[in-house]
Scaffold this motif. Structure first.
Motif, PDB file in Angstrom:
ATOM      1  N   GLY A  39       0.856  -1.145   0.029  1.00 51.37           N
ATOM      2  CA  GLY A  39      -0.006  -0.035   0.001  1.00 51.37           C
ATOM      3  C   GLY A  39       0.667   1.193  -0.015  1.00 51.37           C
ATOM      4  O   GLY A  39       1.979   1.288   0.630  1.00 51.37           O
ATOM      5  N   ARG A  40       0.223   2.450  -0.677  1.00 49.73           N
ATOM      6  CA  ARG A  40       0.921   3.567  -0.659  1.00 49.73           C
ATOM      7  C   ARG A  40       0.050   4.599  -0.231  1.00 49.73           C
ATOM      8  O   ARG A  40      -1.023   4.702  -0.784  1.00 49.73           O
ATOM      9  CB  ARG A  40       1.548   4.064  -1.909  1.00 49.73           C
ATOM     10  N   VAL A  41       0.262   5.428   0.727  1.00 45.62           N
ATOM     11  CA  VAL A  41      -0.778   6.436   1.260  1.00 45.62           C
ATOM     12  C   VAL A  41      -0.085   7.608   1.369  1.00 45.62           C
ATOM     13  O   VAL A  41       1.212   7.637   2.079  1.00 45.62           O
ATOM     14  CB  VAL A  41      -1.200   5.951   2.791  1.00 45.62           C
ATOM     15  N   VAL A  42      -0.609   8.675   0.726  1.00 46.21           N
ATOM     16  CA  VAL A  42      -0.113  10.117   0.830  1.00 46.21           C
ATOM     17  C   VAL A  42      -1.249  10.930   1.475  1.00 46.21           C
ATOM     18  O   VAL A  42      -2.421  10.723   0.991  1.00 46.21           O
ATOM     19  CB  VAL A  42       0.222  10.564  -0.280  1.00 46.21           C
ATOM     20  N   LEU A  43      -1.165  11.548   2.776  1.00 47.75           N
ATOM     21  CA  LEU A  43      -2.126  12.590   3.120  1.00 47.75           C
ATOM     22  C   LEU A  43      -1.607  13.936   2.952  1.00 47.75           C
ATOM     23  O   LEU A  43      -0.384  14.129   3.114  1.00 47.75           O
ATOM     24  CB  LEU A  43      -1.810  12.343   4.731  1.00 47.75           C
ATOM     25  N   VAL A  44      -2.583  14.767   2.475  1.00 45.23           N
ATOM     26  CA  VAL A  44      -2.260  15.943   1.928  1.00 45.23           C
ATOM     27  C   VAL A  44      -2.249  17.027   2.879  1.00 45.23           C
ATOM     28  O   VAL A  44      -3.452  17.420   3.551  1.00 45.23           O
ATOM     29  CB  VAL A  44      -3.049  16.618   0.717  1.00 45.23           C
ATOM     30  N   GLY A  45      -1.237  17.432   3.647  1.00 43.58           N
ATOM     31  CA  GLY A  45      -1.168  18.462   4.563  1.00 43.58           C
ATOM     32  C   GLY A  45      -1.109  19.893   4.348  1.00 43.58           C
ATOM     33  O   GLY A  45      -1.555  20.123   3.191  1.00 43.58           O
ATOM     34  N   SER A  46      -0.376  20.469   4.856  1.00 38.80           N
ATOM     35  CA  SER A  46       0.104  21.952   4.765  1.00 38.80           C
ATOM     36  C   SER A  46       1.097  22.487   5.347  1.00 38.80           C
ATOM     37  O   SER A  46       1.355  22.053   6.736  1.00 38.80           O
ATOM     38  CB  SER A  46      -1.164  22.866   4.850  1.00 38.80           C
ATOM     39  N   VAL A  47       1.815  23.617   4.725  1.00 39.16           N
ATOM     40  CA  VAL A  47       2.868  24.050   5.438  1.00 39.16           C
ATOM     41  C   VAL A  47       2.285  24.699   6.709  1.00 39.16           C
ATOM     42  O   VAL A  47       2.965  24.792   7.824  1.00 39.16           O
ATOM     43  CB  VAL A  47       3.561  25.178   4.543  1.00 39.16           C
ATOM     44  N   VAL A  48       1.111  25.206   6.722  1.00 43.06           N
ATOM     45  CA  VAL A  48       0.392  25.630   8.011  1.00 43.06           C
ATOM     46  C   VAL A  48       0.290  24.876   9.289  1.00 43.06           C
ATOM     47  O   VAL A  48       0.375  25.232  10.439  1.00 43.06           O
ATOM     48  CB  VAL A  48      -0.943  26.372   7.740  1.00 43.06           C
ATOM     49  N   GLY A  49       0.235  23.503   8.959  1.00 44.88           N
ATOM     50  CA  GLY A  49       0.387  22.448   9.870  1.00 44.88           C
ATOM     51  C   GLY A  49       1.393  22.544  10.925  1.00 44.88           C
ATOM     52  O   GLY A  49       1.102  22.396  12.083  1.00 44.88           O
ATOM     53  N   LYS A  94      -4.057  19.822  10.055  1.00 46.57           N
ATOM     54  CA  LYS A  94      -3.032  19.611   8.971  1.00 46.57           C
ATOM     55  C   LYS A  94      -1.942  18.791  10.014  1.00 46.57           C
ATOM     56  O   LYS A  94      -1.320  17.892   9.417  1.00 46.57           O
ATOM     57  CB  LYS A  94      -2.620  20.832   8.379  1.00 46.57           C
ATOM     58  N   ALA A  95      -1.762  19.492  11.266  1.00 48.52           N
ATOM     59  CA  ALA A  95      -0.389  19.002  12.066  1.00 48.52           C
ATOM     60  C   ALA A  95      -0.980  17.700  12.565  1.00 48.52           C
ATOM     61  O   ALA A  95      -0.034  16.743  12.553  1.00 48.52           O
ATOM     62  CB  ALA A  95      -0.385  19.985  13.296  1.00 48.52           C
ATOM     63  N   GLY A  96      -2.115  17.365  12.653  1.00 42.51           N
ATOM     64  CA  GLY A  96      -2.501  16.057  13.185  1.00 42.51           C
ATOM     65  C   GLY A  96      -2.289  14.885  12.268  1.00 42.51           C
ATOM     66  O   GLY A  96      -2.044  13.691  12.559  1.00 42.51           O
ATOM     67  N   LEU A  97      -2.259  15.154  10.996  1.00 42.35           N
ATOM     68  CA  LEU A  97      -2.038  14.425   9.965  1.00 42.35           C
ATOM     69  C   LEU A  97      -0.530  13.723  10.035  1.00 42.35           C
ATOM     70  O   LEU A  97      -0.253  12.565   9.719  1.00 42.35           O
ATOM     71  CB  LEU A  97      -2.024  14.745   8.682  1.00 42.35           C
ATOM     72  N   VAL A  98       0.189  14.602  10.695  1.00 44.71           N
ATOM     73  CA  VAL A  98       1.744  13.985  10.851  1.00 44.71           C
ATOM     74  C   VAL A  98       1.604  13.068  11.842  1.00 44.71           C
ATOM     75  O   VAL A  98       2.257  11.775  11.593  1.00 44.71           O
ATOM     76  CB  VAL A  98       2.814  15.082  11.076  1.00 44.71           C
ATOM     77  N   THR A 152       3.358   2.221   3.151  1.00 46.83           N
ATOM     78  CA  THR A 152       4.225   3.313   3.431  1.00 46.83           C
ATOM     79  C   THR A 152       3.073   4.494   3.582  1.00 46.83           C
ATOM     80  O   THR A 152       1.980   4.447   2.985  1.00 46.83           O
ATOM     81  CB  THR A 152       5.091   3.907   2.526  1.00 46.83           C
ATOM     82  N   VAL A 153       3.241   5.439   4.726  1.00 44.63           N
ATOM     83  CA  VAL A 153       2.424   6.594   4.821  1.00 44.63           C
ATOM     84  C   VAL A 153       2.936   7.739   5.033  1.00 44.63           C
ATOM     85  O   VAL A 153       4.168   7.747   5.785  1.00 44.63           O
ATOM     86  CB  VAL A 153       1.382   6.221   6.104  1.00 44.63           C
ATOM     87  N   ASN A 154       2.967   8.558   4.130  1.00 45.44           N
ATOM     88  CA  ASN A 154       3.680   9.918   4.145  1.00 45.44           C
ATOM     89  C   ASN A 154       2.589  11.125   4.204  1.00 45.44           C
ATOM     90  O   ASN A 154       1.458  11.064   3.636  1.00 45.44           O
ATOM     91  CB  ASN A 154       4.609   9.959   2.917  1.00 45.44           C
ATOM     92  N   VAL A 155       3.095  12.427   4.424  1.00 43.80           N
ATOM     93  CA  VAL A 155       2.438  13.525   4.455  1.00 43.80           C
ATOM     94  C   VAL A 155       3.145  14.348   3.278  1.00 43.80           C
ATOM     95  O   VAL A 155       4.193  14.587   3.324  1.00 43.80           O
ATOM     96  CB  VAL A 155       2.505  14.280   5.732  1.00 43.80           C
ATOM     97  N   VAL A 156       2.467  14.991   2.290  1.00 40.61           N
ATOM     98  CA  VAL A 156       2.951  16.010   1.325  1.00 40.61           C
ATOM     99  C   VAL A 156       2.437  17.402   1.988  1.00 40.61           C
ATOM    100  O   VAL A 156       1.073  17.359   2.305  1.00 40.61           O
ATOM    101  CB  VAL A 156       2.683  15.736  -0.063  1.00 40.61           C
ATOM    102  N   ALA A 157       3.316  18.367   2.468  1.00 43.37           N
ATOM    103  CA  ALA A 157       2.785  19.507   2.846  1.00 43.37           C
ATOM    104  C   ALA A 157       2.948  20.863   1.926  1.00 43.37           C
ATOM    105  O   ALA A 157       3.949  21.467   1.706  1.00 43.37           O
ATOM    106  CB  ALA A 157       3.637  20.035   4.137  1.00 43.37           C
ATOM    107  N   PRO A 158       2.066  21.068   1.302  1.00 44.80           N
ATOM    108  CA  PRO A 158       2.205  22.239   0.115  1.00 44.80           C
ATOM    109  C   PRO A 158       2.399  23.387   0.800  1.00 44.80           C
ATOM    110  O   PRO A 158       1.687  23.545   1.907  1.00 44.80           O
ATOM    111  CB  PRO A 158       0.718  22.159  -0.731  1.00 44.80           C
TER     112      PRO A 158
END
Length: 241
Positions: free
Chosen positions: A127-137, A151-155, A171-177
């Motif tokens: 599995g590949r998981v990407v959670l879309v966070g934010s720099v604001v997180g 958004k901080a909680g996603l980390v 894998t589970v990652n966060v991308v932070a635009p």
């Protein structure tokens, strides 16, 4: 397993960053399903995307959306949890509904879809998981206590699930635009845009394609040993936060 035999699901994939990510994964060869609250796509969506209705705040709706998507394209191998909302307001003026609805959609909604997707991923041991966070997180933002908290909680979510399921090929990652050029940014007056630009070392707003490229990498075979990471796509605004 080649990309052409993998099923990717992108929540909130009917517009903005979600649509850009879905289009990139489609171009990469994935069989792509997107969710939207209405179950429809706009005219700008590329041909080949499948859409199902989903309200990520409703567990029954999440289950129904996955069931429909799986019936059409098989188990979900790649999940991009992108659905999110904002309801900005200063701390002293923010009500329970403004805070709760944002956290329920952005954080609990990501947990709901990840929980539902994990069943098939555990069975497949992939599995590949990407959670879309934010720099604001992690950077913070005035008037965005609810959004930043969600958004901080996603980390924490990504890193906890990595510890739970990392040994099962997931894998589970966060991308932070950061500040991404969208219809919203285009509507800002020139003075406001100039102020924002001064804070970005890259000297420009990001593009949806910048975020989509990062997601494309994180769900690829090349990123099989990357998990629990926060990947910033912000032009240096958050300095790696």
């Amino acid at each position: 397993m080649p990309a052409t035999s993998r099923h990717a699901l992108v929540t909130g994939g009917n517009r903005g960053i979600g649509l850009g990510v879905a289009a990139r994964l489609l171009a990469d060869g994935y069989d792509v399903t997107v969710t939207s609250r209405s179950g429809t796509l706009g005219d700008d969506a590329p041909a080949g995307l499948r859409v199902v209705a989903c309200d990520v705040t409703d567990p029954a709706s999440v289950d129904a959306a996955f069931t429909e998507a799986e019936a059409a394209a098989g188990p979900v191998h790649v999940l991009v949890a992108n659905a999110g909302i904002t309801s900005d307001g200063l701390l002293m003026r923010m009500g329970e509904e403004e805070f709760g609805s944002v956290v329920d959609t952005n954080l609990a909604g990501a947990w709901r879809v990840l929980k539902r997707a994990s069943t098939g991923m555990i069975r497949a041991r992939y599995g590949r998981v990407v959670l879309v966070g934010s720099v604001v997180g992690l950077y913070g933002g005035p008037g965005q206590a609810n959004y930043a908290a969600s958004k901080a909680g996603l980390v924490g979510l990504a890193r906890s699930v990595t510890r739970e399921l990392g040994g099962r090929g997931i894998t589970v990652n966060v991308v932070a635009p950061g500040f991404i050029g969208t219809d919203m940014t285009a509507s800002l007056d020139e003075a406001r845009q100039a102020t924002y630009l001064q804070a970005i070392p890259a000297g420009r707003f990001g593009a949806v394609d910048d975020v989509a490229a990062a997601v494309s990498f994180l769900v690829s075979e090349q990123a099989g040993y990357v998990s629990g990471a926060v990947v910033p796509v912000d032009g240096g605004l958050g300095m790696g936060h």
